[in-house]
Design an enzyme around this catalytic site. Structure first.
Site, short mmCIF file in Angstrom:
data_model
loop_
_atom_site.label_atom_id
_atom_site.label_comp_id
_atom_site.label_asym_id
_atom_site.label_seq_id
_atom_site.Cartn_x
_atom_site.Cartn_y
_atom_site.Cartn_z
N HIS A 64 4.59 -24.57 -122.75
CA HIS A 64 5.05 -23.26 -123.22
C HIS A 64 4.10 -22.66 -124.27
O HIS A 64 4.53 -21.97 -125.19
CB HIS A 64 6.47 -23.34 -123.80
N ASN A 137 15.28 -21.93 -119.47
CA ASN A 137 14.24 -21.46 -118.55
C ASN A 137 14.80 -20.32 -117.70
O ASN A 137 16.02 -20.11 -117.66
CB ASN A 137 13.75 -22.58 -117.63
N TYR A 351 11.57 -32.44 -128.62
CA TYR A 351 11.35 -31.12 -129.22
C TYR A 351 11.14 -31.19 -130.73
O TYR A 351 10.15 -30.67 -131.25
CB TYR A 351 12.49 -30.17 -128.85
#
EC number: 1.11.1.6
Length: 562
Positions: A64, A137, A351
């Site tokens: 990303h 997404n 993350y």
């Protein structure tokens, strides 16, 4: 309405050093030993500028990396209090500011934002109770369901380790991975239709993909999936148009959103959940934890609960878009739990960990990541969303480290009994606040807590009935994995869309260098629909040799499940 509390600057702007004092020479002047001589080491203005320049870049996101975003406002239009006690979902009319970042997945920060790739759509909501993230997404499914495969999948979407060519020149490793992992077929069927090339960030949808578990005040679990649908409907580009823009306007989507907001447009999205009871989950044809499957809308209809309005551009891209850090751990606020989806479970670690690598140990202290109840700068000024509105001040024991500039002042970094330093405990499913936290815990209290947790676990563990406490396990492939993508191709796509799908696949797969992989691509799609495999073989100029799933697995398998 000024959501983020920007104030008009009335003071004069004076060119200064990093210490704040004015610099009394021309900003482009350097100290020389003599005219046209060597520069001097004592020129700290020059050294400061060069040293700062040398450190301007932070590591880009490993996935990303290419993206942009803006500010937003969330509003709860319908309460979800019957299925969750999560604070932001209780009272109709509740509003909070936030930030959204749109992105592609595989490409570096300089790659085109119209590339055929899933789009990341991540939201950060600055609620009074803390930061709440949705890390979604634009496709409702994903390429895999085994968390261990994620790193190698991403490797296959990036540059070849020998040639350093990406999929714009060589798609061999891209298709080699996908065809050896056929659970990817649903995502690929979705992505190689025109849905894989959205017309703009404001005219595409976003999905959680993962199942989450909402818990109400009675302790009842409900599986949910989130859907964020564009108010204007889903608009797409043809593959050829997207490819043209990749060359002529690689920042097309970023430009379009920035211009829309600059011109006063405020794109809007509607927020929904699909819900599934634990009893329904046990009877569901697929696993509720399978990221490669959707929940049919006929069985599990959408339930609206909110709206998101994109409100304004950010003031500084790096400060607000590059430094913003999202995590599904922030989805799992009190009243929302993660499911057993292994990819979600891994993301809960990955993350925050990648943000610590990218931005530093104290990345959550950066202004764009700081919660309102920790003094978020975005809640100050003339904003209607102030820190004073928060029901409590957030405190924890995390201290020090590099770049710690919100270190809780004199607050103790342990459970303290000293005057005015006692921590309060807030019950997560109601408004109760008490002095439950103490330094001494009796064994009998622990035993009561353990028994309650065991009872809750027995009541709520509906899907996985573990007989041992660890399994080495790989999700196997079965005919079930082809049912939903087959329905998408055969029943949803019309004849023209099917032709475009074949065109998109052939244009992409024709760049495969290895004939064996090219042949496997045709058989991969042949498992979905034999006529589809045959026409792709014709397009790629390779012999059509159909196989069934068992034959495909025997031909291309490389290992057993353990």
């Amino acid at each position: 309405m000024n959501v983020f509390g920007k104030k008009e600057e009335k003071q004069e702007k004076v060119y200064s050093l990093q210490n704040g004092f004015p610099y009394s020479h021309h900003p482009y002047a350097s100290q020389y030993s003599r005219p046209d001589g060597p520069i001097l080491l004592q020129d700290f203005h020059l050294l400061e500028n060069i040293a700062s320049f040398d450190r301007e870049r932070v590591p880009e996101r490993v996935v990303h990396a290419k993206g942009g975003g803006c500010r937003l406002e969330f509003e709860l239009t319908d309460s979800l209090s019957d299925i969750t006690y999560a604070a932001p979902y209780q009272n109709v009319g509740y509003k909070c500011p936030g930030l959204v970042r749109f992105s592609t997945v595989g490409g570096e920060s300089g790659t085109p934002d119209t590339a055929r790739d899933p789009r990341g759509v991540s939201f950060k909501f600055y609620t009074e109770w803390g930061n709440h993230d949705w890390v979604f997404n634009n496709t409702p499914v994903f390429f895999l369901r085994d968390a261990i495969k994620f790193p190698v999948f991403i490797h296959s979407q990036k540059r070849d380790p020998q040639s350093h060519l990406n999929q714009f020149q060589d798609t061999t490793i891209y298709w080699d991975y996908l065809t050896l992992n056929p659970e990817s077929i649903h995502q690929i069927t979705y992505m190689f239709g025109d849905r894989g090339t959205p017309a703009s960030w404001a005219s595409m949808n976003a999905y959680s993909g993962h199942s989450f578990i909402m818990v109400n005040k009675e302790g009842k679990d409900t599986y949910v999936q989130f859907h964020v649908l564009s108010d204007t409907g889903f608009e797409t580009l043809t593959g050829d148009k997207a490819a043209e823009l990749s060359g002529s306007h690689p920042d097309y989507n970023q430009t379009k959103l920035f211009t829309q907001l600059q011109n006063g447009e405020k794109p809007k999205f509607n927020c929904y959940v699909q819900t599934m009871t634990p009893e329904q989950a046990t009877k569901f044809r697929y696993s509720v934890n399978d990221l490669t499957k959707i929940w049919p809308h006929k069985e599990f209809p959408l339930r609206k609960f909110g709206t998101i309005t994109l409100t304004e551009n950010v003031d500084n891209y790096f400060q607000e878009i590059e430094q913003v850090a999202f995590s599904p751990t922030n989805t799992c606020i009190p009243g929302i739990k993660p499911s057993n989806d292994s990819v979600l479970q891994a993301r809960l670690f990955s993350y925050p960990d990648t943000q610590r690598h990218r931005l530093g140990a104290n990345y959550q202290q950066l202004p764009v990541n700081r919660p309102r109840n920790l003094g978020c700068p975005y809640s100050k000024g003339d904003s209607q969303y102030t820190a004073e509105q928060c029901p409590f001040k957030a405190v924890n024991f995390q201290r020090d480290g590099p770049m710690s500039y919100y270190n809780f002042g004199p607050e103790p970094n342990y459970i303290s009994s000293l005057p005015n330093q006692t921590l309060k405990f807030k019950n997560e499913d109601n408004d109760e606040v008490s002095d439950k936290f103490k330094g001494i815990v009796l064994d009998e209290v622990t035993e009561v807590s353990v028994r309650k947790q065991e009872q809750d676990q027995i009541r709520n563990e509906h899907i996985v009935d573990a007989k041992i406490n660890q399994y080495y396990y790989v999700y196997g492939i079965s005919p079930l994995d082809f049912e939903q993508p087959r329905a998408l191709y055969e029943k949803v796509y019309n004849d023209e869309q099917k032709k475009l799908f074949v065109h998109n696949v052939v244009c992409h797969a024709c760049k495969i260098k290895d004939p064996k992989v090219k042949k496997r691509v045709t058989q991969y799609f042949g498992l979905l629909n034999e006529d589809l495999g045959k026409v792709i073989a014709e397009g790629l100029g390779v012999p059509w040799e159909p196989v069934d799933l068992e034959g495909y697995a025997k031909t291309w398998s490389i290992a057993s499940a353990n």
